[in-house]
Motif scaffolding. Structure first.
Motif, PDB file in Angstrom:
ATOM      1  N   ASP A   1       0.369 -14.540  -3.075  1.00  0.00           N
ATOM      2  CA  ASP A   1       0.875 -14.665  -4.439  1.00  0.00           C
ATOM      3  C   ASP A   1       1.003 -13.323  -5.165  1.00  0.00           C
ATOM      4  N   ALA A   2       0.894 -12.220  -4.422  1.00  0.00           N
ATOM      5  CA  ALA A   2       1.018 -10.900  -5.054  1.00  0.00           C
ATOM      6  C   ALA A   2       1.448  -9.867  -4.011  1.00  0.00           C
ATOM      7  N   VAL A   3       2.448  -9.097  -4.400  1.00  0.00           N
ATOM      8  CA  VAL A   3       2.904  -7.988  -3.554  1.00  0.00           C
ATOM      9  C   VAL A   3       2.745  -6.721  -4.384  1.00  0.00           C
ATOM     10  N   THR A   4       1.860  -5.832  -3.929  1.00  0.00           N
ATOM     11  CA  THR A   4       1.617  -4.581  -4.630  1.00  0.00           C
ATOM     12  C   THR A   4       2.184  -3.438  -3.805  1.00  0.00           C
ATOM     13  N   PHE A   5       3.155  -2.745  -4.399  1.00  0.00           N
ATOM     14  CA  PHE A   5       3.833  -1.642  -3.728  1.00  0.00           C
ATOM     15  C   PHE A   5       3.139  -0.323  -4.041  1.00  0.00           C
ATOM     16  N   VAL A   6       3.232   0.606  -3.109  1.00  0.00           N
ATOM     17  CA  VAL A   6       2.783   1.985  -3.292  1.00  0.00           C
ATOM     18  C   VAL A   6       4.015   2.862  -3.130  1.00  0.00           C
ATOM     19  N   THR A   7       4.242   3.750  -4.094  1.00  0.00           N
ATOM     20  CA  THR A   7       5.417   4.617  -4.025  1.00  0.00           C
ATOM     21  C   THR A   7       5.079   5.953  -3.378  1.00  0.00           C
TER      22      THR A   7
END
Length: 180
Positions: free
Chosen positions: A105-111
């Motif tokens: 239920d969560a997608v956390t991106f790293v740039t």
């Protein structure tokens, strides 16, 4: 170098001013409206590499610092401090999402500059381009997007579920289609 009347504006000068203004977190660039001092010979290429006067900026800390004072106004991008604003070129998106933590239920991106952003209504995932060549992006902050790199997009596609006949990802209470 940009010209500010009697003084030339350099990347080093902007970096020094940004370092003073940041105080360790993201500076409030949305509150700053300094005078425009001209364009700086700086470019962010489509792969996320930052160039100054035709040469890649090799210091990740310097790129991170510049990324914190990046501001978008319409279709133009600027580096801003409380006292000066210089234009720079951005070929595609200013950031690249190079990894993601993918939960049900969560997608956390790293740039590429170390920002972490969880997709949701305030940080939507959007597909641009064509059906044959879709380009996925995630909104990072204040009009600034990150192109989702190929390996991360493939990981999203592998984790995708169906909703109303469309394949996509759920995050932050929203569904984001991964189809053009």
């Amino acid at each position: 170098m940009a010209d500010r009347g009697d003084k030339a504006v350099s990347a080093e000068g902007i970096a020094a001013a940004a370092s003073k203004a940041s105080g360790g977190g993201l500076p409030p660039v949305h509150l700053w409206d300094p005078p425009f001092c001209g364009d700086l010979d700086m470019e962010i290429r489509a792969d996320g590499t930052w160039f100054y006067q035709g040469t890649p900026i090799g210091r990740p800390a310097m790129v991170r610092l510049f990324s914190t004072i990046l501001k978008r106004e319409g279709d133009r991008f600027f580096l801003v401090t409380p006292v000066e604003k210089v234009g720079i070129r951005v070929v595609d998106a200013p950031f690249v999402a190079v990894d993601a933590d993918i939960l049900p239920d969560a997608v956390t991106f790293v740039t590429n500059v170390g920002d972490r952003v969880t997709a949701g209504p305030d940080h939507p995932i959007a597909l641009r381009g064509t059906a044959d060549a879709p380009r996925p992006y995630v909104h990072v902050r204040a009009g600034l997007d990150a192109l989702i790199d190929r390996k991360t997009f493939y990981r999203l596609a592998a984790a995708a579920t169906e909703d109303a006949g469309r394949s996509g990802i759920r995050s932050g209470g929203a569904f984001f289609s991964l189809e053009p």
